[in-house]
Design an enzyme around this catalytic site. Structure first.
Site, PDB file in Angstrom:
ATOM      1  N   SER A 144     -45.290 -26.704 -10.551  1.00  0.00           N
ATOM      2  CA  SER A 144     -45.812 -28.060 -10.370  1.00  0.00           C
ATOM      3  C   SER A 144     -47.028 -28.275 -11.263  1.00  0.00           C
ATOM      4  CB  SER A 144     -46.229 -28.228  -8.905  1.00  0.00           C
ATOM      5  OG  SER A 144     -47.088 -29.323  -8.734  1.00  0.00           O
ATOM      6  N   TYR A 157     -50.350 -27.233  -0.877  1.00  0.00           N
ATOM      7  CA  TYR A 157     -49.312 -27.307  -1.913  1.00  0.00           C
ATOM      8  C   TYR A 157     -49.824 -26.690  -3.210  1.00  0.00           C
ATOM      9  CZ  TYR A 157     -45.720 -29.638  -4.816  1.00  0.00           C
ATOM     10  OH  TYR A 157     -44.689 -29.919  -5.681  1.00  0.00           O
TER      11      TYR A 157
END
Ligand code: NAP
Ligand code: GCO
Length: 264
Positions: A144, A157
């Site tokens: 990510s 996250y």
């Protein structure tokens, strides 16, 4: 020989009933691979099977929670029996919780880490033995922007995806001698259900402030689509990348290279 050909390869993409995983698996199928996917419940697996069938893809779908080691080991054993040993693994399944860190419970933090980091460890560990035996394998972890950058409300996250970047490098380091390549793909901001809340049209009909922010931060001046990830994924799943190992390929339209457009 076409170095991007995936004919006769068995590819497992986790959490691939829809979204990024579905697009990557569909791209693998068009490159010749046999597709195996899992999702968290039968309804999602059925949804995925119907979608793959509609796209002319005869996929194999299984219910499996990537955080449950016994489920994963049984799932991989069943795939090896019913389909064949896994040549390509994409650790795609993942969640996000957008909560200010000082308001996030330890249980919520743990849940994100469990799915987004422990899951890839568990599934990778399950497929490594057969890859080691074949002296060949491809593992692709879906990282990510948050493997490199932080932002408000995504502490769990970012910690998980930062850890996933390092797990990628460690698998590459530990298993490269078995001709196993482990790389990451770092998607930018992609239009899927996971980011739908960030793109909601506002009551006054204007674009979501975060939507406008991302457009200004992206040289390509657009959100990515799941299909933007297919080419990079086929590359990392194929013989074309046999000497690429421990790399995270950012597919972000240039976000990481750009300071952002000056507000008018
Ligand atoms: P998504 O639309 O939310 O799809 C994620 C899939 O994973 C869903 O099918 C989900 O099932 C499944 N899943 C969740 N927990 C699971 C578990 N414990 N076991 C098995 N499957 C599970 O997400 P996406 O946008 O396609 O993202 C896919 C991956 O790309 C994720 O790892 C995400 O972090 C990453 N990523 C996304 C973006 C983006 O902008 N969209 C950018 C960079 C990276 P449910 O439907 O039950 O949740
Ligand atoms: C967010 C988004 C991002 C994307 C992606 C960016 O809330 O910032 O969900 O985290 O999902 O990971 O690469």
């Amino acid at each position: 020989m076409n170095p991007f050909d995936l004919t006769d390869k068995v590819a497992l993409v986790t959490g691939a009933s829809y979204g990024i995983g579905y697009a990557i698996a569909s791209g693998f199928a068009k490159a010749g691979a046999t597709i195996v996917f899992n999702d968290i419940n039968q309804a999602l697996v059925n949804k995925g099977l119907a979608a793959y069938k509609a796209d002319g893809i005869n996929a194999y779908g299984y219910v499996c929670d990537v955080t449950n080691e016994k489920q994963v080991n049984d799932f991989v054993a069943q795939v090896e029996k019913e389909v064949g040993s896994i040549d390509i693994l994409v650790n795609n399944a993942g969640i996000i919780k957008r909560i200010p860190m000082h308001e996030m419970s330890a249980a919520e933090f743990r849940q994100v880490i469990d799915i987004d980091l422990n899951g890839p460890f568990i599934v990778s560990k399950a497929v490594l033995p057969s890859m080691m035996k074949k002296n060949a394998g491809k593992i692709i972890n879906i990282c990510s922007m948050m493997s490199e950058l932080g932002r408000e409300t995504v502490s769990a996250y970012a910690a998980a995806k930062g850890g996933l970047k390092m797990l990628t490098k460690n698998i590459a380091s530990e298993y490269g001698e078995y001709n196993i390549q482990c790389n990451g793909i770092g998607p930018g901001y992609i239009a899927t259900p996971q980011t739908a809340p960030l793109r909601e049209i506002q009551p006054d009909g204007s674009r979501h402030p975060f939507d406008q922010f991302i457009i200004a931060k992206t040289p390509a001046a657009r959100w990515g689509t799941p299909d933007d990830l297919i080419g990079p994924a086929v590359f990392l799943a194929s013989n074309a990348s046999d000497f690429v190992n421990g790399h995270v390929l950012y597919v972000d339209g240039g976000i990481l290279a750009y300071i952002g457009k000056q507000p008018k």
